[in-house]
Design a protein around this motif. Structure first.
Motif, PDB file in Angstrom:
ATOM      1  N   ASP A 155       0.834  -1.201   0.000  1.00  0.00           N
ATOM      2  CA  ASP A 155       0.000   0.000   0.000  1.00  0.00           C
ATOM      3  C   ASP A 155       0.873   1.259   0.000  1.00  0.00           C
ATOM      4  O   ASP A 155       1.065   1.900   1.027  1.00  0.00           O
ATOM      5  CB  ASP A 155      -0.905  -0.036   1.242  1.00  0.00           C
ATOM      6  CG  ASP A 155      -1.793   1.179   1.379  1.00  0.00           C
ATOM      7  OD1 ASP A 155      -2.118   1.809   0.354  1.00  0.00           O
ATOM      8  OD2 ASP A 155      -2.160   1.511   2.526  1.00  0.00           O
ATOM      9  N   LYS A 160       0.411   3.745  -2.530  1.00  0.00           N
ATOM     10  CA  LYS A 160      -0.395   4.829  -3.107  1.00  0.00           C
ATOM     11  C   LYS A 160       0.417   5.719  -4.050  1.00  0.00           C
ATOM     12  O   LYS A 160       0.513   6.937  -3.863  1.00  0.00           O
ATOM     13  CB  LYS A 160      -1.008   5.690  -1.998  1.00  0.00           C
ATOM     14  CG  LYS A 160      -1.881   4.936  -1.007  1.00  0.00           C
ATOM     15  CD  LYS A 160      -2.463   5.888   0.030  1.00  0.00           C
ATOM     16  CE  LYS A 160      -3.352   5.178   1.031  1.00  0.00           C
ATOM     17  NZ  LYS A 160      -2.573   4.335   1.972  1.00  0.00           N
ATOM     18  N   HIS A 219       1.672   8.176  -6.767  1.00  0.00           N
ATOM     19  CA  HIS A 219       1.036   9.352  -7.384  1.00  0.00           C
ATOM     20  C   HIS A 219       2.150  10.257  -7.888  1.00  0.00           C
ATOM     21  O   HIS A 219       2.743  11.019  -7.130  1.00  0.00           O
ATOM     22  CB  HIS A 219       0.163  10.075  -6.357  1.00  0.00           C
ATOM     23  CG  HIS A 219      -0.643  11.196  -6.946  1.00  0.00           C
ATOM     24  ND1 HIS A 219      -1.537  11.937  -6.189  1.00  0.00           N
ATOM     25  CD2 HIS A 219      -0.707  11.697  -8.193  1.00  0.00           C
ATOM     26  CE1 HIS A 219      -2.099  12.854  -6.963  1.00  0.00           C
ATOM     27  NE2 HIS A 219      -1.606  12.733  -8.177  1.00  0.00           N
ATOM     28  N   ASN A 263      -1.244  -0.329  -5.285  1.00  0.00           N
ATOM     29  CA  ASN A 263      -2.218   0.727  -5.572  1.00  0.00           C
ATOM     30  C   ASN A 263      -1.564   2.039  -5.988  1.00  0.00           C
ATOM     31  O   ASN A 263      -0.364   2.263  -5.801  1.00  0.00           O
ATOM     32  CB  ASN A 263      -3.157   0.945  -4.376  1.00  0.00           C
ATOM     33  CG  ASN A 263      -2.437   1.382  -3.115  1.00  0.00           C
ATOM     34  OD1 ASN A 263      -1.213   1.492  -3.070  1.00  0.00           O
ATOM     35  ND2 ASN A 263      -3.199   1.631  -2.065  1.00  0.00           N
ATOM     36  N   HIS A 307      -2.908   6.464  -6.677  1.00  0.00           N
ATOM     37  CA  HIS A 307      -3.967   7.446  -6.446  1.00  0.00           C
ATOM     38  C   HIS A 307      -4.666   7.730  -7.762  1.00  0.00           C
ATOM     39  O   HIS A 307      -4.023   8.102  -8.748  1.00  0.00           O
ATOM     40  CB  HIS A 307      -3.386   8.749  -5.882  1.00  0.00           C
ATOM     41  CG  HIS A 307      -3.417   8.832  -4.388  1.00  0.00           C
ATOM     42  ND1 HIS A 307      -4.584   8.953  -3.682  1.00  0.00           N
ATOM     43  CD2 HIS A 307      -2.418   8.809  -3.469  1.00  0.00           C
ATOM     44  CE1 HIS A 307      -4.315   9.009  -2.386  1.00  0.00           C
ATOM     45  NE2 HIS A 307      -3.011   8.902  -2.228  1.00  0.00           N
ATOM     46  N   VAL A 329      -6.814   4.450  -5.268  1.00  0.00           N
ATOM     47  CA  VAL A 329      -7.439   5.142  -4.143  1.00  0.00           C
ATOM     48  C   VAL A 329      -8.368   6.226  -4.703  1.00  0.00           C
ATOM     49  O   VAL A 329      -7.944   7.055  -5.514  1.00  0.00           O
ATOM     50  CB  VAL A 329      -6.384   5.780  -3.223  1.00  0.00           C
ATOM     51  CG1 VAL A 329      -7.054   6.563  -2.096  1.00  0.00           C
ATOM     52  CG2 VAL A 329      -5.452   4.718  -2.665  1.00  0.00           C
TER      53      VAL A 329
END
Length: 239
Positions: free
Chosen positions: A59, A61, A63, A85, A87, A118
């Motif tokens: 995890d 995220k 971006h 994952n 964003h 997300v």
């Protein structure tokens, strides 16, 4: 990935994570490794957990600009994690680049990690969305828009509040994964989460996976808390 429970391994060091996992000998768990642990321990934490037979949701995220995300995902794919994952706010091109990186980095004969986006953090309230992020659309509408972008980009699903799952299911289909943090037992503190539900409520709302952290990792008896999670998910112990 049939087990719907993801335990958030939110510890600052490998040693603390090991101490927690000692309560679950010979049991394969689905574990979330987030920024706190990965930034301290690096890939070594992933190698250790995979050797122990656990599945991993990394995890981080991501971006950033598309090329940076692509190259980062190419490296993460080599770790053999099960779920990663980004964003959704990074946009469709960035999400497409994430998949390109995962495909390129996945070893021959292996399945690439599932990739989800997300939408809005479960710590985000309607007021924060408008007053701080300057997004004037309703929170639920914003989440659905980001979920639609993720599906258009080819991603496997999204991170969202369980409260938003029915709407996402309706527009993105039953096969689209919904990974839902913000899960608390009815008698737990919400802490920094805003859009929270109980395990039983998450199942009724249709969540694919629920992410549970402090309710288990900070419990006096983590094994008992995990069993309670299983029971409540099945509706055997309704609040």
């Amino acid at each position: 990935m049939n087990d719907p429970f993801i335990v958030a391994l939110d510890f600052p060091t490998l040693e603390e994570a090991k101490t927690f996992l000692q309560s679950f000998p010979n049991k394969s768990l689905f574990l979330k490794v987030g920024m706190e642990l990965y930034y301290q321990e690096g890939p070594a934490i992933i190698h250790y957990l995979k050797e122990q037979g656990h599945r991993i949701f990394l995890d981080l995220k991501l971006h950033d600009i598309p090329n940076t995300v692509k190259r980062a995902m190419q490296g993460l794919a080599r770790l053999g994690v099960d779920l990663v994952n980004v964003h959704a706010a990074g946009g469709t091109r960035m999400m497409e680049a994430a998949l390109e990186g995962l495909e390129a980095g996945t070893p021959n004969g292996a399945r690439r990690p599932y990739c989800i986006a997300v939408t809005q953090l479960t710590s985000t309230s309607e007021q924060m969305l408008h007053n701080e992020l300057w997004i004037d659309r309703p929170l639920e509408e914003t989440v659905l828009h980001y979920a639609s972008l993720a599906k258009k980009s080819g991603l496997d699903g999204v991170v969202c509040s369980a409260k938003e799952v029915p709407l996402i299911r309706k527009h993105c289909g039953e096969a689209f994964l919904t990974v839902t943090p913000g899960i608390r037992f009815a008698d737990d503190e919400k802490n920094d989460q805003v859009r929270v539900v109980t395990p039983y409520e998450a199942r009724k709302l249709g969540a694919s996976f629920i992410v549970v952290g402090r309710s288990i990792t900070r419990a006096e008896n983590s094994v008992a808390a995990y069993k309670r999670l299983q029971q409540e998910w099945k509706g055997e112990e309704k609040e």
